[in-house]
Motif scaffolding. Structure first.
Motif, PDB file in Angstrom:
ATOM      1  N   ILE A   1       0.872  -1.175   0.000  1.00 49.43           N
ATOM      2  CA  ILE A   1       0.000   0.000   0.000  1.00 49.43           C
ATOM      3  C   ILE A   1       0.909   1.226   0.000  1.00 49.43           C
ATOM      4  N   HIS A   2       0.801   2.036  -1.030  1.00 50.57           N
ATOM      5  CA  HIS A   2       1.759   3.129  -1.184  1.00 50.57           C
ATOM      6  C   HIS A   2       1.310   4.419  -0.514  1.00 50.57           C
ATOM      7  N   SER A   3       0.072   4.532  -0.172  1.00 49.03           N
ATOM      8  CA  SER A   3      -0.493   5.556   0.710  1.00 49.03           C
ATOM      9  C   SER A   3      -2.008   5.463   0.623  1.00 49.03           C
ATOM     10  N   LEU A   4      -2.678   6.144   1.561  1.00 45.71           N
ATOM     11  CA  LEU A   4      -4.134   6.060   1.664  1.00 45.71           C
ATOM     12  C   LEU A   4      -4.706   7.447   1.925  1.00 45.71           C
ATOM     13  N   ILE A   5      -5.984   7.590   1.624  1.00 39.93           N
ATOM     14  CA  ILE A   5      -6.712   8.787   2.039  1.00 39.93           C
ATOM     15  C   ILE A   5      -7.957   8.362   2.808  1.00 39.93           C
TER      16      ILE A   5
ATOM     17  N   SER B   1     -14.732   6.450   4.886  1.00 42.61           N
ATOM     18  CA  SER B   1     -14.205   5.547   3.865  1.00 42.61           C
ATOM     19  C   SER B   1     -12.705   5.795   3.704  1.00 42.61           C
ATOM     20  N   VAL B   2     -11.955   4.721   3.451  1.00 42.97           N
ATOM     21  CA  VAL B   2     -10.514   4.834   3.227  1.00 42.97           C
ATOM     22  C   VAL B   2     -10.195   4.239   1.856  1.00 42.97           C
ATOM     23  N   LEU B   3      -9.505   5.017   1.033  1.00 44.26           N
ATOM     24  CA  LEU B   3      -9.088   4.558  -0.293  1.00 44.26           C
ATOM     25  C   LEU B   3      -7.581   4.393  -0.293  1.00 44.26           C
ATOM     26  N   ALA B   4      -7.107   3.302  -0.899  1.00 45.53           N
ATOM     27  CA  ALA B   4      -5.678   3.022  -0.945  1.00 45.53           C
ATOM     28  C   ALA B   4      -5.266   2.662  -2.366  1.00 45.53           C
ATOM     29  N   GLN B   5      -4.001   2.928  -2.694  1.00 45.16           N
ATOM     30  CA  GLN B   5      -3.437   2.486  -3.960  1.00 45.16           C
ATOM     31  C   GLN B   5      -2.382   1.439  -3.651  1.00 45.16           C
ATOM     32  N   LEU B   6      -2.498   0.277  -4.293  1.00 37.43           N
ATOM     33  CA  LEU B   6      -1.605  -0.845  -4.025  1.00 37.43           C
ATOM     34  C   LEU B   6      -0.798  -1.195  -5.266  1.00 37.43           C
ATOM     35  N   GLY B   7       0.359  -1.765  -5.060  1.00 36.68           N
ATOM     36  CA  GLY B   7       1.182  -2.233  -6.168  1.00 36.68           C
ATOM     37  C   GLY B   7       2.492  -2.772  -5.636  1.00 36.68           C
ATOM     38  N   TRP B   8       3.200  -3.518  -6.478  1.00 34.67           N
ATOM     39  CA  TRP B   8       4.523  -3.979  -6.090  1.00 34.67           C
ATOM     40  C   TRP B   8       5.441  -2.781  -5.880  1.00 34.67           C
ATOM     41  N   ALA B   9       6.528  -2.988  -5.151  1.00 36.38           N
ATOM     42  CA  ALA B   9       7.508  -1.917  -4.906  1.00 36.38           C
ATOM     43  C   ALA B   9       8.303  -1.686  -6.187  1.00 36.38           C
TER      44      ALA B   9
END
Length: 393
Positions: free
Chosen positions: A246-250, A256-264
């Motif tokens: 998870i590279h950061s969240l709002i 509600s919490v939104l997150a952006q995910l991805g490999w490093a």
């Protein structure tokens, strides 16, 4: 097709940007390259991408570069020094300028690019940390886009798409915890440069890897997020997330919490900054949640990572103080990398320099004020470090 000028082409950001340009030649072309002093790699890049203009910040290396590409036809325009970087930044043919230069060296070229009407793929933290009082009005004046190209701010930017301005409650910046996240605090006094450069998740440049080990990188990102997204410091939090998925969240007003995910993989935020508002199909490995298995989080240890609080304090002080913090950190990290001071001397020197600057701070600084504060802080750290250097050696 977008035409790119790349500042810092031989560094981590630069080489990964060029990887993207090579993989998607129908989407991007390189028109300008600027680097520090790595002539051998820059010459290879010039041969591969055939830019129109090339600059080396180290003017003494220019003859070596000329000799290395003497057989090329046509020849790119070759420049050197700060003026050379600025000319690459405002290259007439460029649509987007990628600012991958580390430190305040990237500030003046970025300002030149903005004044030339170029969109900025922002990978240079100092543009906003030190220069926000000057840079943000110019971004508005020249109607350019300032697109975050680092993983955390790109994640926030992506999560904010479609969210009304009034809907954002707070930002959660994730941190890997760096090289010493599992090391007891009392053992930090003995760590070496080699220890600090062993990042468990990311492959980055030496300076940013040390910043990750001190967590100053997160403190600087807090200041940057404040300026990028217009949120108060009380609305920005840091959470340790060892997996770096998870590279950061709002968090939104309705919880509600939104997150952006991805490999490093730094290519992903870079690609989004370059292609925005479009999404380009890739053949990169998709994220596999089953393969990951679990995601964990914990509170950052402020005793272990004092640099975070120093950054919050500098951000709240405003004016030139973030520039002083940043410059003091750059200088202290350079001394550590040269093995002249110890790891724990880094936050001590930064705090002392910020304390000494308080009475000089200006609330509405000019560019000249910011550059003068940057220079003052570097000299102050060098002076204050002399007894530590003597004691270490």
């Amino acid at each position: 097709m977008k035409a790119l000028s790349l500042l810092g082409s031989t560094g981590s950001i630069g080489t990964q940007t060029l990887d993207i340009a090579a993989q998607y030649p129908d989407q991007f072309r390189i028109v300008g390259l600027a680097a520090g002093r790595n002539v051998e790699l820059l010459a290879q890049q010039v041969r591969q991408f055939q830019p129109l203009i090339v600059a080396l910040s180290d003017a003494d290396k220019l003859p070596e570069l000329k000799a290395a590409i003497a057989d090329l036809s046509p020849q790119p325009t070759l420049l050197a020094g700060q003026e050379g970087l600025i000319e690459v930044a405002r290259c007439a043919e460029a649509d987007v300028v990628v600012t991958g230069i580390v430190g305040c060296a990237g500030l003046l070229p970025t300002i030149a690019a903005i004044k030339a009407g170029k969109d900025i793929a922002l990978a240079n933290k100092e543009t906003l940390i030190a220069g926000a009082p000057v840079v943000l009005p110019l971004v508005k004046q020249y109607s350019v886009k300032l697109l975050p190209a680092d993983s955390e701010h790109s994640a926030i930017f992506q999560c904010l798409q479609g969210v009304p301005k009034s809907g954002l409650r707070r930002i959660l910046l994730t941190a890997s915890g760096g090289s010493f996240r599992d090391l007891p605090t009392e053992k930090l006094a003995q760590v070496t440069v080699a220890d600090a450069l062993k990042h468990p998740n990311w492959t980055m440049g030496r300076k940013i890897t040390i910043d990750s080990a001190t967590l100053m990188n997160k403190g600087l990102e807090v200041i940057e997020a404040h300026y990028l997204f217009g949120v108060d410091y009380d609305q920005i939090a840091i959470v340790i997330h060892p997996q770096s998925i998870i590279h950061s969240l709002i968090e939104l007003e309705d919880t509600s919490v939104l997150a952006q995910l991805g490999w490093a993989d730094m290519r992903l935020p870079l690609l989004y900054a370059l292609s925005y508002p479009d999404r380009i199909a890739t053949n990169w490995e998709p994220l596999d949640l089953v393969k990951i298995g679990s995601l964990t989080f914990r509170e950052p240890d402020h005793e272990k990572y004092p640099c975070m609080q120093l950054a919050y304090a500098a951000g709240r002080a405003g004016g030139c103080m973030p520039a002083v913090l940043n410059a003091a950190n750059e200088q202290a990290v350079a001394l550590f990398l040269d093995e002249k001071i110890r790891f724990l001397d880094i936050p001590r020197l930064i705090e002392q320099t910020c304390d000494r600057y308080q009475s000089q701070n200006r609330s509405a600084p000019t560019l000249e004020d910011i550059l003068a504060a940057d220079d003052w802080a570097r000299r102050d750290v060098l002076t204050a470090s002399q007894p530590l250097i003597a004691a270490t050696h």
